[in-house]
Motif scaffolding. Structure first.
Motif, short mmCIF file in Angstrom:
data_model
loop_
_atom_site.label_atom_id
_atom_site.label_comp_id
_atom_site.label_asym_id
_atom_site.label_seq_id
_atom_site.Cartn_x
_atom_site.Cartn_y
_atom_site.Cartn_z
N ILE A 78 0.81 -1.22 0.00
CA ILE A 78 0.00 0.00 0.00
C ILE A 78 0.85 1.28 0.00
O ILE A 78 0.43 2.30 -0.52
CB ILE A 78 -0.99 0.00 1.19
CG1 ILE A 78 -2.05 1.08 1.00
CG2 ILE A 78 -0.27 0.11 2.51
CD1 ILE A 78 -3.18 1.02 2.01
N THR A 125 1.40 2.95 -3.48
CA THR A 125 0.19 3.56 -4.05
C THR A 125 -0.16 4.85 -3.32
O THR A 125 -0.45 5.86 -3.96
CB THR A 125 -0.99 2.57 -3.98
OG1 THR A 125 -0.57 1.30 -4.47
CG2 THR A 125 -2.16 3.07 -4.80
N VAL A 126 -0.10 4.82 -1.99
CA VAL A 126 -0.42 6.03 -1.22
C VAL A 126 0.54 7.15 -1.58
O VAL A 126 0.13 8.29 -1.84
CB VAL A 126 -0.39 5.74 0.30
CG1 VAL A 126 -0.40 7.04 1.11
CG2 VAL A 126 -1.56 4.86 0.70
N ALA A 177 -5.98 2.37 -0.57
CA ALA A 177 -5.01 3.48 -0.71
C ALA A 177 -5.68 4.70 -1.34
O ALA A 177 -5.49 5.83 -0.88
CB ALA A 177 -3.82 3.03 -1.56
N TYR A 178 -6.46 4.47 -2.38
CA TYR A 178 -7.13 5.58 -3.07
C TYR A 178 -8.07 6.32 -2.11
O TYR A 178 -8.04 7.55 -2.02
CB TYR A 178 -7.91 5.07 -4.29
CG TYR A 178 -8.69 6.17 -4.96
CD1 TYR A 178 -8.06 7.04 -5.84
CD2 TYR A 178 -10.05 6.36 -4.69
CE1 TYR A 178 -8.76 8.07 -6.44
CE2 TYR A 178 -10.75 7.38 -5.29
CZ TYR A 178 -10.10 8.24 -6.16
OH TYR A 178 -10.80 9.27 -6.75
N LEU A 231 -8.07 6.28 1.15
CA LEU A 231 -7.30 6.90 2.23
C LEU A 231 -6.77 8.26 1.80
O LEU A 231 -6.91 9.26 2.51
CB LEU A 231 -6.15 5.98 2.64
CG LEU A 231 -5.20 6.50 3.70
CD1 LEU A 231 -5.90 6.66 5.03
CD2 LEU A 231 -4.02 5.54 3.85
N VAL A 232 -6.20 8.33 0.61
CA VAL A 232 -5.69 9.60 0.09
C VAL A 232 -6.84 10.57 -0.18
O VAL A 232 -6.72 11.77 0.10
CB VAL A 232 -4.82 9.38 -1.17
CG1 VAL A 232 -4.45 10.70 -1.83
CG2 VAL A 232 -3.56 8.60 -0.80
#
Length: 192
Positions: free
Chosen positions: A50, A53-54, A163-164, A166-167
């Motif tokens: 992850i 990606t993050v 990850a998406y 979360l961002v």
């Protein structure tokens, strides 16, 4: 093409170190699920990729996913990973997988779809590493396919979509404006 600045590298390293600690803590969580069979543990395996990606979703620059994943693996190793030095090689290969997906889109698309592809590509990298270390080559074909499917789902869900989102949640707080100034595209999106 956007070049990495020292501040980008430092932010990436901080992100990676946080995830390195999470990676270390994730080992026992993975080990809890592993005995259930049917590769249930491989569905949560995606947490180990992850960081790349993050980081690339936050900084939106080439090389960040590889740097973040390698640094996170290094952090995991330094805090005493039970998997030893091999985590560094896994980090490099998984980071390359994520990096490749964002590169295919010219580092211009930072959508859930591209993030999910990045998570899947990192999962493929981890499977390649497992094969290179001989961890999966003795599995029966049905069992190998089950592992591959579970690992790809884990990459898609955790290293991709989690990850998406979360961002995206961080963006709503305004934190990302501290590390990524608004672009012309951001301003155009406001006009729509």
């Amino acid at each position: 093409m956007k070049r990495l600045k020292l501040s980008d590298i430092l932010i990436t390293i901080v992100i990676a170190l946080v995830f390195g600690i999470i990676y270390k803590l994730w080992g026992p969580v993975y080990n809890i699920f592993k005995p259930f069979g049917l590769h249930i543990g491989d569905v949560i395996y995606g947490m180990w990729f992850i960081a790349g990606t993050v980081a690339v979703l936050l900084l939106r620059k080439p090389g960040v996913a590889l740097l973040a994943e390698t640094a996170a693996a290094s952090g995991e190793f330094l805090v005493g990973s039970e998997y030893g030095l091999s985590v560094l090689l896994y980090g490099i290969v998984q980071g390359l997988g994520t990096e490749l997906m964002f590169a295919l889109f010219g580092y211009k698309r930072y959508t859930a779809f591209v993030a999910a592809l990045g998570g899947i590509a990192a999962a493929v990298g981890s499977i390649i590493m497992d094969a290179a270390y001989g961890y999966v080559m003795d599995l029966a074909l049905w069992n190998l396919l089950l592992l591959i499917g579970a690992r790809l789902i884990g990459g898609f869900l955790l290293a991709g979509l989690l990850a998406y989102f979360l961002v995206e949640a961080l963006e709503k707080t305004g934190v990302t404006s501290l590390i990524r100034p608004a672009s012309d595209e951001d301003y155009k999106a406001l006009d729509q």
